[in-house]
Design a protein around this motif. Structure first.
Motif, PDB file in Angstrom:
ATOM      1  N   ARG A 284      48.526  39.063  42.265  1.00 13.78           N
ATOM      2  CA  ARG A 284      47.820  39.406  41.029  1.00 13.78           C
ATOM      3  C   ARG A 284      47.485  38.142  40.235  1.00 13.78           C
ATOM      4  NH1 ARG A 284      50.297  44.245  38.050  1.00 13.78           N
ATOM      5  NH2 ARG A 284      52.139  42.906  38.025  1.00 13.78           N
ATOM      6  N   ALA A 285      48.454  37.224  40.125  1.00 17.25           N
ATOM      7  CA  ALA A 285      48.222  35.978  39.407  1.00 17.25           C
ATOM      8  C   ALA A 285      47.159  35.123  40.092  1.00 17.25           C
ATOM      9  CB  ALA A 285      49.522  35.192  39.289  1.00 17.25           C
ATOM     10  N   ALA A 286      47.017  35.294  41.422  1.00 15.23           N
ATOM     11  CA  ALA A 286      46.022  34.520  42.184  1.00 15.23           C
ATOM     12  C   ALA A 286      44.631  35.127  42.116  1.00 15.23           C
ATOM     13  CB  ALA A 286      46.464  34.389  43.639  1.00 15.23           C
ATOM     14  N   GLY A 287      44.500  36.295  41.465  1.00 14.63           N
ATOM     15  CA  GLY A 287      43.174  36.869  41.283  1.00 14.63           C
ATOM     16  C   GLY A 287      42.900  38.150  42.034  1.00 14.63           C
ATOM     17  N   VAL A 288      43.939  38.811  42.552  1.00 18.66           N
ATOM     18  CA  VAL A 288      43.764  40.060  43.294  1.00 18.66           C
ATOM     19  C   VAL A 288      44.002  41.243  42.354  1.00 18.66           C
ATOM     20  CG1 VAL A 288      44.529  41.457  45.249  1.00 18.66           C
ATOM     21  CG2 VAL A 288      44.540  38.949  45.420  1.00 18.66           C
ATOM     22  N   ARG A 289      43.051  42.159  42.290  1.00 22.55           N
ATOM     23  CA  ARG A 289      43.222  43.379  41.491  1.00 22.55           C
ATOM     24  C   ARG A 289      44.053  44.368  42.301  1.00 22.55           C
ATOM     25  NH1 ARG A 289      40.197  48.084  41.499  1.00 22.55           N
ATOM     26  NH2 ARG A 289      38.509  47.092  42.690  1.00 22.55           N
TER      27      ARG A 289
END
Length: 381
Positions: free
Chosen positions: A46-51
């Motif tokens: 999530r922090a890396a940009g995955v919804r």
């Protein structure tokens, strides 16, 4: 279909998959800054940009009995994922390990004619070899992280490629020993014993008492040893504090300064092997789950470090064999300057060499991103 803003569905169902999925997400966004990444994962993804559609903490269930208890949740999640895949198909599906769910996901994507790039192949060669052919049929590319897997999966018909193990790509520099000891409240320069009881709540419930009893046995014979818990992501620190032993989330520094380790079977054995820390590997599960596993699993070793080495370089004490007395006796040989310790260190150095990427200077995540680009471009054409 444009590759300028690809939609990529990633699916990781446990902490190790979340860790490597996050590195992959960063590599994908480096290539396509406006890519839409969504799916299943944990805090790191999530922090890396995955919804996220669901959190990995909800998915980290192992064993037949344990899975049966969570069937209603998994049935609901499957319906949700199926709607996402069918309603607005992504350009690419990337399952990450987690075979129980992801093998089914790969089959669904194949049915919908969506390219599938499987990262970190499920270890079906150990427990269900018939599924190797099924995996080969449902996956366009298979990025494997254990060197012996490439030939195994190619023989089963898969387009497999060894990309090196992503644990070798983890960033970060460990704290110096004195600073690390201060950070965990250990004043004396004692030999450290790293404790890795697991990353799932059910593993901790089963392993924490066993590990504590082992520590008690060990300290009767090795009074200066200082056990330290490795804190797993998403697990309340209170569980570790209640034991009275120091704990840390900085597993890299812990392994850098540990004399030996007690490790539950799984990916952590490779992390410990890469740090060249002699270890004893253990695991306990529900008796019914273990009985079924014994019927299915057909490999000479349980620990991944031993499987990569192709021989027993670290001791394995599983289920009934994992008594506190036996674990303490095995650890004692690795804490002291013994032939067993020297042989373990030599074996772990070989494991590290075998896990290195075949492409020097190119991370596993970068190689997988390159494969992703090839599949997306091929679909566009």
């Amino acid at each position: 279909m444009s590759t300028s803003r690809p939609r990529i569905f990633l699916s990781a169902g446990e902490p190790s998959g979340d860790l490597h999925g996050a590195a992959l997400a960063r590599a994908l966004l480096k290539r396509w800054p406006d890519a839409e990444l969504y799916g299943l994962g944990g805090d790191l993804m999530r922090a890396a940009g995955v919804r996220l559609l669901a959190h990995a903490q909800q998915l980290a269930v192992m064993g037949l009995v344990e899975v049966l208890r969570h069937l209603p949740f998994f049935a609901g999640l499957w319906r949700q994922v199926k709607r996402e895949i069918t309603g607005r198909p992504p350009d690419l599906v990337i399952p990450i390990d987690y075979p129980g769910f992801n093998l089914r996901l790969a089959a669904l994507a194949k049915q919908k004619r969506i390219p599938v790039l499987y990262f970190i192949a499920p270890q079906v060669w150990a427990w269900h070899r018939s599924r190797m052919k099924q995996l080969a049929e449902n996956v366009d590319r298979l990025a494997v992280v254990l060197p012996f897997e490439e030939e195994l999966f190619k023989d089963a018909g898969a387009n497999a490629q060894f990309v090196g193990h992503p644990l070798l790509d983890l960033p970060g520099k460990p704290l110096e020993r004195a600073a690390f000891l201060r950070s965990i409240g250990v004043a004396a320069d004692a030999p450290l014993l790293a404790l890795f009881p697991g990353s799932r709540a059910q593993e901790l419930r089963r392993h924490l008492p066993l590990f504590m009893q082992t520590v008690q046995w060990l300290k009767r014979q090795y009074t200066t040893v200082q056990p330290v818990w490795a804190v797993a992501p998403g697990i309340p620190e209170a569980l570790y504090r209640e034991t009275g032993l120091p704990h840390t989330a900085d597993t890299g520094s812990l392994l850098a300064h540990a004399r030996a380790a007690l490790v539950k079977s799984g990916t952590t054995t490779l992390q410990t092997a890469l740090a060249e820390v002699p270890m004893v590997v253990t695991y306990q599960m529900h008796p019914l789950s273990y009985k079924l596993a014994r019927r299915l699993v057909d490999v000479p070793h349980i620990a991944l470090a031993n499987l990569v080495a192709g021989k027993r370089v670290v001791p394995e004490l599983i289920q009934e064999a994992a008594s506190p007395e036996a674990l303490a006796a095995a650890l004692l040989l690795l804490l002291r300057d013994t032939d067993e310790r020297a042989q373990a260190v030599d074996g772990l150095k070989q494991v590290r060499e075998k896990l290195a990427s075949p492409e020097a200077g190119v991370s596993a995540a970068e190689q997988v991103t390159r494969l992703a680009a090839e599949l997306i471009e091929a679909r566009r054409v």
